[in-house]
Every structure is written in structure tokens, then in C-alpha cells.
Design an enzyme around this catalytic site. Structure first.
Site, PDB file in Angstrom:
ATOM      1  N   GLY A   1     -74.278 -18.916 114.485  1.00 13.67           N
ATOM      2  CA  GLY A   1     -75.703 -18.769 114.195  1.00 13.67           C
ATOM      3  C   GLY A   1     -76.300 -17.816 115.207  1.00 13.67           C
TER       4      GLY A   1
ATOM      5  N   ARG B   1     -82.080  -0.290 105.825  1.00 15.59           N
ATOM      6  CA  ARG B   1     -81.186  -0.060 104.683  1.00 15.59           C
ATOM      7  C   ARG B   1     -80.279  -1.267 104.463  1.00 15.59           C
ATOM      8  NH1 ARG B   1     -78.213   5.364 106.495  1.00 15.59           N
ATOM      9  NH2 ARG B   1     -78.492   4.387 108.523  1.00 15.59           N
TER      10      ARG B   1
ATOM     11  N   THR C   1     -80.193  -7.122 117.869  1.00 13.26           N
ATOM     12  CA  THR C   1     -81.112  -8.235 117.708  1.00 13.26           C
ATOM     13  C   THR C   1     -80.690  -9.394 118.587  1.00 13.26           C
ATOM     14  OG1 THR C   1     -81.234  -7.547 115.422  1.00 13.26           O
ATOM     15  CG2 THR C   1     -82.274  -9.652 115.969  1.00 13.26           C
TER      16      THR C   1
ATOM     17  N   LYS D   1     -73.373  -7.386 118.898  1.00 11.33           N
ATOM     18  CA  LYS D   1     -73.145  -7.109 120.315  1.00 11.33           C
ATOM     19  C   LYS D   1     -74.326  -7.605 121.147  1.00 11.33           C
ATOM     20  CE  LYS D   1     -72.917  -2.793 119.174  1.00 11.33           C
ATOM     21  NZ  LYS D   1     -72.894  -2.905 117.701  1.00 11.33           N
TER      22      LYS D   1
ATOM     23  N   GLN E   1     -73.358   0.960 118.563  1.00 13.36           N
ATOM     24  CA  GLN E   1     -72.501   1.340 117.417  1.00 13.36           C
ATOM     25  C   GLN E   1     -71.173   0.576 117.531  1.00 13.36           C
ATOM     26  OE1 GLN E   1     -74.108   4.351 119.193  1.00 13.36           O
ATOM     27  NE2 GLN E   1     -75.735   3.516 117.982  1.00 13.36           N
TER      28      GLN E   1
ATOM     29  N   GLY F   1     -70.329  -1.011 113.788  1.00 16.44           N
ATOM     30  CA  GLY F   1     -71.632  -1.346 114.347  1.00 16.44           C
ATOM     31  C   GLY F   1     -72.191  -2.642 113.786  1.00 16.44           C
ATOM     32  N   ASP F   2     -73.264  -3.119 114.387  1.00 20.23           N
ATOM     33  CA  ASP F   2     -73.964  -4.337 113.959  1.00 20.23           C
ATOM     34  C   ASP F   2     -73.072  -5.581 113.988  1.00 20.23           C
ATOM     35  OD1 ASP F   2     -76.235  -2.790 113.514  1.00 20.23           O
ATOM     36  OD2 ASP F   2     -75.618  -2.330 111.463  1.00 20.23           O
ATOM     37  N   GLU F   3     -72.140  -5.623 114.920  1.00 20.27           N
ATOM     38  CA  GLU F   3     -71.231  -6.767 115.020  1.00 20.27           C
ATOM     39  C   GLU F   3     -71.889  -7.958 115.728  1.00 20.27           C
ATOM     40  OE1 GLU F   3     -70.625  -3.738 116.290  1.00 20.27           O
ATOM     41  OE2 GLU F   3     -68.774  -2.922 115.466  1.00 20.27           O
TER      42      GLU F   3
ATOM     43  N   ALA G   1     -79.371   2.581 117.824  1.00 23.35           N
ATOM     44  CA  ALA G   1     -78.897   1.206 117.965  1.00 23.35           C
ATOM     45  C   ALA G   1     -80.016   0.223 117.653  1.00 23.35           C
ATOM     46  CB  ALA G   1     -78.403   0.972 119.390  1.00 23.35           C
ATOM     47  N   GLY G   2     -79.634  -0.907 117.077  1.00 24.77           N
ATOM     48  CA  GLY G   2     -80.584  -1.991 116.872  1.00 24.77           C
ATOM     49  C   GLY G   2     -79.860  -3.278 117.195  1.00 24.77           C
TER      50      GLY G   2
ATOM     51  N   THR H   1     -79.264   7.682 111.067  1.00 29.91           N
ATOM     52  CA  THR H   1     -80.489   6.907 111.261  1.00 29.91           C
ATOM     53  C   THR H   1     -81.716   7.826 111.397  1.00 29.91           C
ATOM     54  OG1 THR H   1     -80.146   6.923 113.643  1.00 29.91           O
ATOM     55  CG2 THR H   1     -79.243   5.043 112.438  1.00 29.91           C
TER      56      THR H   1
HETATM   57  P1  GDP Z   1     -75.651  -5.404 117.035  1.00 31.92           P
HETATM   58  O1  GDP Z   1     -76.253  -4.110 116.678  1.00 31.92           O
HETATM   59  O2  GDP Z   1     -74.171  -5.327 117.198  1.00 31.92           O
HETATM   60  O3  GDP Z   1     -76.288  -6.055 118.239  1.00 31.92           O
HETATM   61  O4  GDP Z   1     -75.903  -6.378 115.803  1.00 31.92           O
HETATM   62  P2  GDP Z   1     -77.295  -6.514 114.984  1.00 31.92           P
HETATM   63  O5  GDP Z   1     -78.296  -7.170 115.844  1.00 31.92           O
HETATM   64  O6  GDP Z   1     -77.657  -5.224 114.368  1.00 31.92           O
HETATM   65  O7  GDP Z   1     -76.831  -7.445 113.777  1.00 31.92           O
HETATM   66  C1  GDP Z   1     -76.380  -8.743 113.982  1.00 31.92           C
HETATM   67  C2  GDP Z   1     -77.338  -9.729 113.295  1.00 31.92           C
HETATM   68  O8  GDP Z   1     -76.722 -11.007 113.173  1.00 31.92           O
HETATM   69  C3  GDP Z   1     -78.607  -9.998 114.072  1.00 31.92           C
HETATM   70  O9  GDP Z   1     -79.669 -10.132 113.170  1.00 31.92           O
HETATM   71  C4  GDP Z   1     -78.338 -11.305 114.799  1.00 31.92           C
HETATM   72  O10 GDP Z   1     -79.509 -12.054 115.061  1.00 31.92           O
HETATM   73  C5  GDP Z   1     -77.500 -12.020 113.782  1.00 31.92           C
HETATM   74  N1  GDP Z   1     -76.504 -12.955 114.332  1.00 31.92           N
HETATM   75  C6  GDP Z   1     -75.829 -12.902 115.490  1.00 31.92           C
HETATM   76  N2  GDP Z   1     -74.896 -13.866 115.555  1.00 31.92           N
HETATM   77  C7  GDP Z   1     -74.993 -14.561 114.401  1.00 31.92           C
HETATM   78  C8  GDP Z   1     -74.291 -15.663 113.838  1.00 31.92           C
HETATM   79  O11 GDP Z   1     -73.338 -16.188 114.415  1.00 31.92           O
HETATM   80  N3  GDP Z   1     -74.665 -16.095 112.605  1.00 31.92           N
HETATM   81  C9  GDP Z   1     -75.687 -15.515 111.917  1.00 31.92           C
HETATM   82  N4  GDP Z   1     -75.977 -16.013 110.727  1.00 31.92           N
HETATM   83  N5  GDP Z   1     -76.373 -14.465 112.407  1.00 31.92           N
HETATM   84  C10 GDP Z   1     -76.025 -13.998 113.614  1.00 31.92           C
HETATM   85  P1  IMO Z   2     -75.743  -0.749 116.553  1.00 33.96           P
HETATM   86  O1  IMO Z   2     -75.734  -0.446 118.037  1.00 33.96           O
HETATM   87  C1  IMO Z   2     -74.572   0.503 112.545  1.00 33.96           C
HETATM   88  C2  IMO Z   2     -74.435   4.806 111.772  1.00 33.96           C
HETATM   89  C3  IMO Z   2     -75.451   5.401 110.826  1.00 33.96           C
HETATM   90  C4  IMO Z   2     -74.624   6.550 110.258  1.00 33.96           C
HETATM   91  C5  IMO Z   2     -73.820   7.011 111.450  1.00 33.96           C
HETATM   92  C6  IMO Z   2     -74.417   8.199 112.183  1.00 33.96           C
HETATM   93  O2  IMO Z   2     -76.939  -1.486 116.100  1.00 33.96           O
HETATM   94  O3  IMO Z   2     -74.452  -1.372 116.153  1.00 33.96           O
HETATM   95  P2  IMO Z   2     -76.514   8.491 113.805  1.00 33.96           P
HETATM   96  O4  IMO Z   2     -77.966   8.218 113.577  1.00 33.96           O
HETATM   97  O5  IMO Z   2     -75.926   7.726 114.934  1.00 33.96           O
HETATM   98  O6  IMO Z   2     -76.193   9.948 113.882  1.00 33.96           O
HETATM   99  O7  IMO Z   2     -75.791   7.971 112.445  1.00 33.96           O
HETATM  100  O8  IMO Z   2     -73.747   5.906 112.335  1.00 33.96           O
HETATM  101  N1  IMO Z   2     -75.018   4.025 112.900  1.00 33.96           N
HETATM  102  C7  IMO Z   2     -74.966   2.699 113.002  1.00 33.96           C
HETATM  103  N2  IMO Z   2     -74.501   1.777 112.135  1.00 33.96           N
HETATM  104  N3  IMO Z   2     -75.055   0.116 113.742  1.00 33.96           N
HETATM  105  C8  IMO Z   2     -75.506   1.028 114.638  1.00 33.96           C
HETATM  106  O9  IMO Z   2     -75.885   0.708 115.886  1.00 33.96           O
HETATM  107  C9  IMO Z   2     -75.512   2.395 114.258  1.00 33.96           C
HETATM  108  N4  IMO Z   2     -75.901   3.531 114.858  1.00 33.96           N
HETATM  109  C10 IMO Z   2     -75.586   4.527 114.028  1.00 33.96           C
HETATM  110  O10 IMO Z   2     -75.833   4.480 109.842  1.00 33.96           O
HETATM  111  O11 IMO Z   2     -73.721   6.054 109.306  1.00 33.96           O
HETATM  112 MG    MG Z   3     -77.361  -3.216 115.125  1.00 28.73          MG
END
Ligand code: GDP
Ligand code: IMO
Ligand code: MG
Length: 431
Positions: free
Chosen positions: A414, A302, A40, A14, A223, A10-12, A37-38, A127
Site C-alpha cells: 500500500g 497520461r 509520490t 522509488k 526514471q 520508471g514509476d516503480e 520525475a514524479g 514529458t
Molecule cells: P516513482 O516515480 O518511482 O516514485 O513512482 P510514482 O510515485 O510515480 O508511482 C508510484 C505510485 O504508487 C504512487 O502513487 C505511490 O503512492 C503508489 N504506491 C507506492 N507503493 C504502493 C503500494 O505498495 N501499493 C499501492 N497500491 N500503491 C503504492
Molecule cells: P519517475 O522518476 C516514467 C519517460 C517519458 C518518455 C521518456 C522520455 O517518476 O519514475 P523525457 O521527458 O524524460 O525526455 O521523456 O521517458 N519518463 C518517465 N516515465 N517515470 C518517469 O519518472 C519518467 N520520466 C520520463 O514518458 O517516455
Molecule cells: Mg513517477
């Protein structure tokens, strides 16, 4: 038809990839997960945190559909609708919700909170958004309430009475003093019904009609594949199919219609919550990545666990998802490291493993086998083509590509839309 899914935990980033591709699509669909999910998205310096509403709505006219596979917390949704309105989204026109999606009720969060707090040592680190208990009820069939039930008051009342009686028994058995009133929840549901009515659709018909009319659909994964309930690092996963596998079930669109599948990875690895993480850097290197990448959870705040790029895990996920291309994100975060490491195998009891083992007890004993590559020190945030990247950054990316076995289409340097290198735009349906 395009799909964007995470290949790590997760948090790649996307959200950024979906935002980049949304201007060439008409409908963006969330097919699983919920407000856990979060995503950004950064537009002209302004950060928007999308949770339930597909990130695509930030483009004028693009419809964001919350598919049948999503679990919907109406209170979280209303808040997010407000945020979207403030950002200029025409929420009434652009947001639609499946009548088959299941509802998260307050007792789901109560149940999860007890489970997580009582589970010394067995904590998943969720979460706390009620995701797991809601999916449990969905699969259990007896007590779940769907979005469509909101529009059928007598059916709703009957289901809710049975569900609440059961939940109160469960809460008592868990040692909780909290109780819910079916009558009060019925009233809450009635008010949700009034507010949600204009957005509720038979999403399967909606999507199929749109496709028949030539509308372009983008699937937004939440995720990541390693958090997939079937293919991830079980039991430290989420409760839905967060890999490509979730698309057909969670939308009613045949998986074979997806023509471009994009796997999103960070140039390193992060994980929030519990569970094995072979390349984790529980030291000052990990701290440095966390600071540089601002690795703190969008939903819970976190600190994210940080580590080197795990090519074993990414290759495994790419295989499960059958992705055509990779988007490698946050490459700029690695600037300034003298040396970088890529995990190319796991060492388990003296044996080298080349794929992710299915048992958590094996995975947690795996030691990463690293290949060291030289880092770069040049600022890369201004690079707009692959050729503009320093030689060493290019070598790093080429090595990732080789190890994962999937070509790189996008590199991100970025958070802004402009801070993107389109390496192979044709692979993501552009140019
Ligand atoms: P998601 O859940 O997969 O959409 O990812 P998140 O939003 O939780 O986490 C990715 C974070 O990296 C966000 O705060 C984005 O604004 C930031 N981000 C995205 N692409 C880049 C990048 O190429 N460089 C940097 N420094 N930040 C980035
Ligand atoms: P995005 O879409 C990262 C993790 C939680 C926990 C596990 C189970 O932003 O990538 P849950 O509340 O789903 O039952 O929690 O999954 N988790 C994530 N980690 N990014 C997310 O979403 C996540 N959604 C759930 O931290 O380990
Ligand atoms: Mg996220």
C-alpha cells in the site's frame, strides 16, 4: 551509502522507498533527470508529489541535494519549494542545489514541443519538460547555462546572448514563429539568481565534506534503468543515465562508495510514452491493473501502459545496476487476479531470448513467453511480515526473486509508510 534506482520504465514507487529509508540518512541526492520525475510520497493520507527536490526532505533535518547531473527548471523548483513549505519542510535549511547543474530555459520547452509534435511516428512521448534539449545543450557545450552562471552576470549575459541567437535560428529553421529575447531572459535569470543564491553550493565539495564528517548519503534515482540513455530501450528513453551508472557522474561521489544498492520494481510493469513493451496488456486485464494501481502519470496525467511482470527486463536491469536487493512494490494491486503471468523469456523469430535485445526493431518483435502462477484473493494490505502474506503471494514473490537473481528486501502492500514488509532489513542497511 545507499542508492535507490528503478529497474523498469520508471514509476516503480522509488519515492516511497526513498521516504522509508530517509530517516536513517542525512543527505538525499538526486543525480540525474529533472522535473520529468514524479515521485509520490504518502504520509498519513496526504500525497506529496516530488519532482526535483529529493523526497528525503520530508523528514526533519534531512538535506535534499540537487546534484550536478540534474537539469533544473527554476520555475518548477519554486513551485515545489512552496509545496514543501506547506508540508512543513524547512526549505531554506534543507534544500541545496549544485552550481554545476544545468538550467532549463523556456526555449528548451519550445524546441521539444515542436520536435514532439512534428515527429509523426517517431514520437518519444516525452514529458515536455525540456529535459532532452537541455541535456543536448549540456553535451554540446556551446550554449548551456549552468546554475553557477547565474552568479556571474557578465559571463551569463555573454553566454545567453550567444545561446538565444542560436536558438532563434533553430526555431526559425524548424518553422516556428516563436522568438526569445536575450535581454528579457537575462532579467529572468537575474531574478532566479536572487531567489536561488542561498541554496547554491559547490555540491561536490559539499558532499565530500559531509561524507568525511560521517554523514550518511542516499541517492534517489529518477526514471528507471530501461529509460537510461545508454542502457535503456533507446531511442525510447530519457536523456540521462537513470540507472546506477549515473551516480558517479551526477554527484561526484565514486560509485564504489555505495554499499547498499536497491533496485525498485513494481509487482507488474508499467510504461508511459512510446517504445516497445513486450508484456503490455492492451486489453481489459491491463485496464484492470490501471484501475487498481491508479496508473496515471504523476507529471503529465497520461494513462500508463500496464502489463505483467517482465523478469527478462528486470534481470537485465539488475545486472546493469549490480543491485544487492529488490524492493517489490504495489503487490496489493495484483490481489484478486485468478492467475498471474510472469515473462521468463522473449520469443523472437522462433528463437528464445533470455535478455533484452539491444536493437529496438528486435525488441518490438519479441513476444513474451509466460509462466502462469496462481493468484490470491485475500486482502494483503494489512500484512506486516512475509509470513502474513497468503501462500500464493509468497510463491509469486519467491519466483520473481529466483528469476531476477536478487533477494527481496522490501515488499510494499500500500502507499502508506506503514504498508511495508521488511523482508530482509539488513540488505538495505537496517537492523
Ligand atoms: P516513482 O516515480 O518511482 O516514485 O513512482 P510514482 O510515485 O510515480 O508511482 C508510484 C505510485 O504508487 C504512487 O502513487 C505511490 O503512492 C503508489 N504506491 C507506492 N507503493 C504502493 C503500494 O505498495 N501499493 C499501492 N497500491 N500503491 C503504492
Ligand atoms: P519517475 O522518476 C516514467 C519517460 C517519458 C518518455 C521518456 C522520455 O517518476 O519514475 P523525457 O521527458 O524524460 O525526455 O521523456 O521517458 N519518463 C518517465 N516515465 N517515470 C518517469 O519518472 C519518467 N520520466 C520520463 O514518458 O517516455
Ligand atoms: Mg513517477
Amino acid at each position: 551509502m545507499t542508492a535507490v534506482v528503478g529497474l523498469q520504465w520508471g514509476d516503480e514507487a522509488k519515492g516511497k522507498v526513498v521516504d522509508l529509508l530517509s530517516d536513517s540518512h542525512d543527505i538525499v541526492v538526486r543525480f540525474q533527470g529533472g522535473a520529468n520525475a514524479g515521485h509520490t510520497v504518502t504520509v498519513d493520507g496526504r500525497q506529496l508529489k516530488m519532482s526535483l527536490i529529493p523526497s528525503g526532505v520530508l523528514h526533519t533535518g534531512v538535506i535534499g541535494l540537487i546534484g550536478n547531473g540534474v537539469v533544473v527548471d527554476p520555475e518548477a523548483l519554486f513551485q515545489e519549494m512552496e509545496q514543501c513549505r506547506d508540508a512543513g519542510v524547512d526549505v531554506e535549511k534543507q534544500v541545496r542545489i549544485s552550481d554545476r547543474a544545468h538550467l532549463i530555459l523556456p526555449y528548451h520547452k519550445a524546441e521539444e514541443s515542436i520536435l514532439e509534435h512534428q515527429a509523426e511516428g517517431a514520437r518519444i512521448g516525452t514529458t515536455l519538460r525540456g529535459i532532452g534539449p537541455c541535456y543536448q545543450d549540456k553535451v554540446g557545450r556551446r550554449f548551456s547555462i549552468r546554475v553557477g552562471d547565474l552568479l556571474h552576470p557578465s559571463w551569463l549575459r555573454e553566454r545567453l546572448e550567444r545561446a538565444v541567437a542560436h536558438k532563434n535560428r533553430v526555431l526559425a529553421a524548424m518553422g516556428s514563429e516563436e522568438r526569445f529575447s536575450a535581454e528579457a531572459l537575462f532579467e529572468t535569470c537575474r531574478s532566479w539568481a536572487e531567489r536561488l543564491r542561498p541554496y547554491i553550493v559547490d555540491s561536490v565539495e559539499f558532499l565530500h565534506e559531509a561524507v568525511a564528517q560521517g554523514r550518511r548519503v542516499l541517492f534517489e534515482g529518477a526514471q528507471g534503468t530501461l529509460l537510461d540513455v545508454d542502457h535503456g530501450t533507446y531511442p525510447y528513453v530519457t536523456s540521462s543515465n537513470s540507472s546506477m551508472s549515473g551516480i558517479a557522474a551526477g554527484s561526484g561521489i565514486p560509485a564504489r562508495w555505495v554499499t547498499h544498492a536497491i533496485g525498485v520494481v513494481k509487482a507488474y510493469t508499467t510504461r508511459v510514452g512510446s517504445g516497445p513493451f513486450p508484456t503490455e496488456l492492451d486489453n481489459e486485464l491491463g485496464e484492470r491493473i490501471r484501475e487498481a494501481g491508479n496508473e496515471f502519470g504523476t507529471v503529465t496525467g497520461r494513462p500508463r501502459r500496464c502489463g505483467w511482470f517482465d523478469a527478462v527486463a528486470a534481470r537485465y536491469s539488475a545486472k546493469i545496476c549490480g543491485v544487492d536487493s529488490l524492493a517489490v512494490m504495489l503487490l496489493d494491486v495484483l490481489t484478486g487476479f485468478e492467475e498471474l503471468a510472469i515473462c521468463v523469456a522473449y520469443l523472437y523469430q522462433g528463437r528464445e531470448l533470455r535478455t533484452v535485445p539491444s536493437h529496438p526493431d528486435v525488441l518490438r518483435q519479441c513476444e513474451p513467453v509466460y509462466e502462469l502462477v496462481p493468484g490470491w484473493s485475500e486482502d494483503i494490505t494489512g500484512a506486516r511480515s512475509f509470513g502474513e502474506l497468503p501462500e500464493r503471494a509468497r510463491q509469486y514473490l519467491r519466483r520473481i526473486e529466483q528469476l531476477v537473481g536478487v533477494p527481496i528486501a522490501i515488499v510494499s502492500v500500500g502507499p502508506e509508510r506503514s504498508e511495508t514488509i521488511w523482508v530482509e532489513p539488513a540488505l538495505v542497511g537496517r537492523g
